[in-house]
Motif scaffolding. Structure first.
Motif, PDB file in Angstrom:
ATOM      1  N   ALA A  30       0.889  -1.176   0.101  1.00 16.13           N
ATOM      2  CA  ALA A  30       0.056  -0.097  -0.027  1.00 16.13           C
ATOM      3  C   ALA A  30       0.887   1.153  -0.064  1.00 16.13           C
ATOM      4  CB  ALA A  30      -0.853   0.036   1.115  1.00 16.13           C
ATOM      5  N   GLY A  31       0.734   2.098  -0.909  1.00 18.25           N
ATOM      6  CA  GLY A  31       1.620   3.216  -1.155  1.00 18.25           C
ATOM      7  C   GLY A  31       1.451   4.448  -0.017  1.00 18.25           C
ATOM      8  N   GLU A  32       2.175   5.391  -0.166  1.00 15.17           N
ATOM      9  CA  GLU A  32       2.155   6.598   0.834  1.00 15.17           C
ATOM     10  C   GLU A  32       2.123   7.950  -0.210  1.00 15.17           C
ATOM     11  OE1 GLU A  32       5.102   6.399   3.730  1.00 15.17           O
ATOM     12  OE2 GLU A  32       4.417   4.539   4.372  1.00 15.17           O
ATOM     13  N   GLY A  33       1.429   8.887   0.089  1.00 12.52           N
ATOM     14  CA  GLY A  33       1.678  10.070  -0.683  1.00 12.52           C
ATOM     15  C   GLY A  33       0.848  11.360  -0.025  1.00 12.52           C
ATOM     16  N   PHE A  34       0.817  12.445  -0.457  1.00 10.83           N
ATOM     17  CA  PHE A  34       0.085  13.511  -0.143  1.00 10.83           C
ATOM     18  C   PHE A  34      -1.406  13.652  -0.206  1.00 10.83           C
ATOM     19  CE2 PHE A  34       4.669  14.526  -0.495  1.00 10.83           C
ATOM     20  CZ  PHE A  34       4.856  14.867   0.937  1.00 10.83           C
ATOM     21  N   ALA A  35      -2.119  14.217   0.375  1.00  9.53           N
ATOM     22  CA  ALA A  35      -3.402  14.484   0.263  1.00  9.53           C
ATOM     23  C   ALA A  35      -3.795  15.189  -1.020  1.00  9.53           C
ATOM     24  CB  ALA A  35      -4.152  15.117   1.441  1.00  9.53           C
ATOM     25  N   GLY A  36      -4.752  14.727  -1.976  1.00  8.58           N
ATOM     26  CA  GLY A  36      -5.023  15.231  -2.991  1.00  8.58           C
ATOM     27  C   GLY A  36      -4.482  14.363  -4.227  1.00  8.58           C
ATOM     28  N   GLU A  37      -3.242  13.611  -3.997  1.00 10.53           N
ATOM     29  CA  GLU A  37      -2.626  13.075  -4.847  1.00 10.53           C
ATOM     30  C   GLU A  37      -3.240  11.433  -5.127  1.00 10.53           C
ATOM     31  OE1 GLU A  37       1.516  13.086  -3.844  1.00 10.53           O
ATOM     32  OE2 GLU A  37       1.979  14.918  -4.408  1.00 10.53           O
ATOM     33  N   PRO A  38      -3.060  10.833  -6.335  1.00 11.70           N
ATOM     34  CA  PRO A  38      -3.371   9.404  -6.326  1.00 11.70           C
ATOM     35  C   PRO A  38      -2.360   8.602  -5.469  1.00 11.70           C
ATOM     36  CG  PRO A  38      -2.604  10.144  -8.246  1.00 11.70           C
ATOM     37  CD  PRO A  38      -2.653  11.441  -7.579  1.00 11.70           C
ATOM     38  N   ILE A  39      -2.982   7.639  -4.850  1.00 12.87           N
ATOM     39  CA  ILE A  39      -2.205   6.640  -3.903  1.00 12.87           C
ATOM     40  C   ILE A  39      -2.051   5.264  -4.520  1.00 12.87           C
ATOM     41  CG2 ILE A  39      -1.512   5.807  -1.753  1.00 12.87           C
ATOM     42  CD1 ILE A  39      -1.502   8.890  -1.990  1.00 12.87           C
ATOM     43  N   ALA A  40      -0.883   4.714  -4.891  1.00  5.61           N
ATOM     44  CA  ALA A  40      -0.823   3.402  -5.651  1.00  5.61           C
ATOM     45  C   ALA A  40      -0.927   2.433  -4.800  1.00  5.61           C
ATOM     46  CB  ALA A  40       0.598   3.531  -6.413  1.00  5.61           C
ATOM     47  N   PHE A  41      -1.484   1.335  -5.224  1.00  4.80           N
ATOM     48  CA  PHE A  41      -1.635   0.152  -4.294  1.00  4.80           C
ATOM     49  C   PHE A  41      -1.247  -1.024  -5.524  1.00  4.80           C
ATOM     50  CE2 PHE A  41      -4.574   2.501  -1.973  1.00  4.80           C
ATOM     51  CZ  PHE A  41      -4.568   1.922  -0.663  1.00  4.80           C
ATOM     52  N   GLN A  42       0.061  -1.640  -4.896  1.00  3.00           N
ATOM     53  CA  GLN A  42       0.585  -2.554  -5.942  1.00  3.00           C
ATOM     54  C   GLN A  42       0.118  -3.938  -5.746  1.00  3.00           C
ATOM     55  OE1 GLN A  42       4.860  -2.701  -5.727  1.00  3.00           O
ATOM     56  NE2 GLN A  42       4.940  -0.255  -6.125  1.00  3.00           N
ATOM     57  N   VAL A  43      -0.275  -4.827  -6.697  1.00  5.79           N
ATOM     58  CA  VAL A  43      -0.716  -5.985  -6.694  1.00  5.79           C
ATOM     59  C   VAL A  43      -0.071  -7.114  -7.348  1.00  5.79           C
ATOM     60  CG1 VAL A  43      -3.318  -5.097  -6.352  1.00  5.79           C
ATOM     61  CG2 VAL A  43      -2.273  -5.681  -8.546  1.00  5.79           C
ATOM     62  N   ARG A  44      -0.118  -8.166  -7.127  1.00  5.03           N
ATOM     63  CA  ARG A  44       0.562  -9.286  -7.590  1.00  5.03           C
ATOM     64  C   ARG A  44      -0.347 -10.460  -8.072  1.00  5.03           C
ATOM     65  NH1 ARG A  44       5.964 -10.585  -4.688  1.00  5.03           N
ATOM     66  NH2 ARG A  44       6.421  -8.643  -6.006  1.00  5.03           N
ATOM     67  N   LEU A  45      -0.162 -11.005  -9.466  1.00  9.44           N
ATOM     68  CA  LEU A  45      -1.198 -11.939  -9.759  1.00  9.44           C
ATOM     69  C   LEU A  45      -0.296 -13.150 -10.083  1.00  9.44           C
ATOM     70  CD1 LEU A  45      -2.699  -9.115 -10.407  1.00  9.44           C
ATOM     71  CD2 LEU A  45      -3.930 -10.358 -11.894  1.00  9.44           C
ATOM     72  N   GLN A  46      -0.820 -14.397  -9.858  1.00  7.23           N
ATOM     73  CA  GLN A  46      -0.343 -15.558 -10.445  1.00  7.23           C
ATOM     74  C   GLN A  46      -1.421 -16.737 -10.735  1.00  7.23           C
ATOM     75  OE1 GLN A  46       2.094 -17.467  -7.297  1.00  7.23           O
ATOM     76  NE2 GLN A  46       3.215 -18.577  -8.746  1.00  7.23           N
ATOM     77  N   ALA A  47      -1.061 -17.375 -11.731  1.00  7.97           N
ATOM     78  CA  ALA A  47      -2.173 -18.617 -11.953  1.00  7.97           C
ATOM     79  C   ALA A  47      -1.342 -19.695 -12.891  1.00  7.97           C
ATOM     80  CB  ALA A  47      -3.092 -18.017 -13.172  1.00  7.97           C
ATOM     81  N   ALA A  48      -1.947 -20.990 -12.299  1.00  3.45           N
ATOM     82  CA  ALA A  48      -1.425 -22.048 -12.704  1.00  3.45           C
ATOM     83  C   ALA A  48      -1.530 -22.131 -14.347  1.00  3.45           C
ATOM     84  CB  ALA A  48      -2.149 -23.211 -12.199  1.00  3.45           C
ATOM     85  N   HIS A  49      -2.425 -21.579 -14.930  1.00  2.84           N
ATOM     86  CA  HIS A  49      -2.840 -21.528 -16.432  1.00  2.84           C
ATOM     87  C   HIS A  49      -2.567 -20.112 -16.966  1.00  2.84           C
ATOM     88  CE1 HIS A  49      -6.532 -19.629 -15.568  1.00  2.84           C
ATOM     89  NE2 HIS A  49      -6.692 -20.314 -14.751  1.00  2.84           N
ATOM     90  N   ASP A  50      -2.693 -19.904 -18.403  1.00  4.33           N
ATOM     91  CA  ASP A  50      -2.549 -18.451 -18.802  1.00  4.33           C
ATOM     92  C   ASP A  50      -3.952 -17.906 -18.562  1.00  4.33           C
ATOM     93  OD1 ASP A  50      -0.057 -19.226 -19.862  1.00  4.33           O
ATOM     94  OD2 ASP A  50      -0.795 -19.579 -21.759  1.00  4.33           O
ATOM     95  N   ALA A  51      -3.812 -16.677 -17.981  1.00  8.42           N
ATOM     96  CA  ALA A  51      -4.882 -15.895 -17.760  1.00  8.42           C
ATOM     97  C   ALA A  51      -4.849 -14.708 -18.453  1.00  8.42           C
ATOM     98  CB  ALA A  51      -5.155 -15.464 -16.183  1.00  8.42           C
ATOM     99  N   THR A  52      -5.610 -14.566 -19.618  1.00  3.84           N
ATOM    100  CA  THR A  52      -5.504 -13.551 -20.528  1.00  3.84           C
ATOM    101  C   THR A  52      -6.462 -12.196 -20.247  1.00  3.84           C
ATOM    102  OG1 THR A  52      -4.705 -15.083 -22.200  1.00  3.84           O
ATOM    103  CG2 THR A  52      -5.120 -12.912 -22.957  1.00  3.84           C
ATOM    104  N   ALA A  53      -5.894 -11.128 -20.325  1.00  5.05           N
ATOM    105  CA  ALA A  53      -6.864  -9.825 -20.399  1.00  5.05           C
ATOM    106  C   ALA A  53      -7.672  -9.739 -19.159  1.00  5.05           C
ATOM    107  CB  ALA A  53      -7.809  -9.655 -21.656  1.00  5.05           C
ATOM    108  N   ILE A  54      -6.864  -9.733 -17.865  1.00  8.69           N
ATOM    109  CA  ILE A  54      -7.447  -9.503 -16.657  1.00  8.69           C
ATOM    110  C   ILE A  54      -7.410  -8.075 -16.308  1.00  8.69           C
ATOM    111  CG2 ILE A  54      -7.263 -10.097 -14.456  1.00  8.69           C
ATOM    112  CD1 ILE A  54      -7.791 -12.624 -16.103  1.00  8.69           C
ATOM    113  N   ASP A  55      -8.534  -7.398 -16.018  1.00  7.17           N
ATOM    114  CA  ASP A  55      -8.664  -5.952 -15.760  1.00  7.17           C
ATOM    115  C   ASP A  55      -8.762  -5.825 -14.223  1.00  7.17           C
ATOM    116  OD1 ASP A  55      -8.323  -5.330 -18.127  1.00  7.17           O
ATOM    117  OD2 ASP A  55     -10.621  -5.740 -18.489  1.00  7.17           O
ATOM    118  N   LEU A  56      -8.039  -4.972 -13.539  1.00  6.66           N
ATOM    119  CA  LEU A  56      -7.981  -4.631 -12.177  1.00  6.66           C
ATOM    120  C   LEU A  56      -8.687  -3.212 -12.056  1.00  6.66           C
ATOM    121  CD1 LEU A  56      -4.483  -5.660 -11.090  1.00  6.66           C
ATOM    122  CD2 LEU A  56      -6.756  -6.999 -10.883  1.00  6.66           C
ATOM    123  N   LEU A  57      -9.881  -3.113 -11.721  1.00  6.75           N
ATOM    124  CA  LEU A  57     -10.699  -1.794 -11.587  1.00  6.75           C
ATOM    125  C   LEU A  57     -10.967  -1.366 -10.330  1.00  6.75           C
ATOM    126  CD1 LEU A  57     -13.332  -3.045 -14.561  1.00  6.75           C
ATOM    127  CD2 LEU A  57     -11.129  -1.603 -14.788  1.00  6.75           C
TER     128      LEU A  57
END
Length: 325
Positions: A95-122
């Motif tokens: 979970a990121g850090e930043g100043f009020a009024g700025e977008p804060i980035a959350f980093q995610v990690r994905l893994q699958a046993a098979h190919d997972a194509t075109a996964i959207d995080l919204l």
């Protein structure tokens, strides 16, 4: 009608929150994946019904054949869309850090046993990310969540969806992070001396203010700065003591919450944030005093972050439990 819709939406959100608890990682399976036709899928389904009725009306074998082939394609697409999301592991790694009024980035990690194509995080409040995950490979991405005020920032949900392969259906689930980001106060430069004040008046005011500061002497402790040791006393009787100033004025080492009389609490925190940035960039040694919290003078990036986090979370309570709404 709006009241009924609002009530239904609250019931739906509460049901989803009970089904998907807050945690920083999830394994998506058939019990947590939802699937529905998209707009194109609905049109496709209506077209199949029209073709089927036309075939029945005219008893045309070619229309029957085409209708059943397209229907089989729709069913195959439904299984493929669901399987593309099923078995996916998603984790919030930072979970990121930043100043009020700025977008804060959350980093995610994905893994699958098979190919997972075109996964959207919204995210409902900001831009997301689109990723493809080769089988057995870790893939990192990030979503941005807008911030409005200081404190802890925790998105209600991160939607994970796919429309692969044909866009006729959409399968989705959610990740409900448990670790909040830290939002620092918006930095505001403190006001300067009133216009028309001469240097002599400023010096006289400073001298009066410095005379009002209180100094406390305490025994030296390991880690205290040598600049704060009372060397005159040490040369007289060998006693090593350290001076602690009470008040911002007269002690340039301290940034004090009480140094801005008349300003409200949030404005004081914004002033202190700007001063923290300024002192850090100048490479100075300084400490921070807040009601109930004192951070001893130091310098460096770690010290800066510690002070900014203290300003961000002062009198703030971390998010607790499920937070169902």
């Amino acid at each position: 009608m709006p009241a009924i819709r609002l009530k239904a939406n609250r019931r739906w959100r509460a049901w989803v929150n009970r089904r998907i608890p807050r945690q920083d990682q999830r394994h998506l399976d058939r019990r947590s994946i939802f699937i529905l036709p998209t707009g194109a899928g609905v049109v496709f389904g209506v077209l199949l019904v029209v073709m089927l009725l036309t075939g029945i009306n005219y008893q045309n074998s070619l229309i029957y054949l085409l209708t059943f082939l397209l229907g089989a394609l729709f069913v195959a697409a439904m299984h493929q869309t669901h399987n593309n999301l099923s078995g996916l592991d998603i984790a919030m790694v930072k979970a990121g850090e930043g100043f009020a009024g700025e977008p804060i980035a959350f980093q995610v990690r994905l893994q699958a046993a098979h190919d997972a194509t075109a996964i959207d995080l919204l995210n409902d409040d900001g831009p997301g990310a689109s990723l493809s995950v080769p089988g057995g490979t870790l893939v990192d991405g990030a979503i941005e969540v807008p911030s409005r005020e200081r404190g802890y920032l925790l998105p209600d949900r991160v939607r994970v969806e796919t429309r692969f392969p044909f866009g006729l259906l959409v399968a989705w689930s959610w990740l409900r992070p448990a670790t909040p980001a830290i939002v620092y106060p918006r930095p505001i430069t403190p006001p300067q001396a009133p216009e028309g004040t001469t240097d002599g008046e400023n010096m006289e005011a400073d001298q009066r203010s410095q005379g009002q500061d209180q100094v406390e002497l305490r025994p030296w402790r390991e880690g205290d700065l040598s600049a704060r040791v009372d060397w005159k006393r040490y040369s007289r009787n060998g006693e090593m003591v350290v001076a602690d100033w009470q008040g911002e004025l007269g002690s340039p080492q301290w940034l004090d919450f009480e140094g801005f009389p008349g300003a409200d609490h949030e404005l004081r925190l914004s002033y202190l944030t700007a001063l923290v940035q300024e002192r850090s960039q100048a490479g100075e040694v300084w400490g921070l005093r807040l009601p109930g919290l004192t951070i001893e003078p130091d310098q460096g990036d770690q010290h800066r972050k510690q002070c900014l986090r203290a300003l961000a979370t002062w009198r703030q309570t971390p998010p607790q439990g499920e937070g169902d709404r």
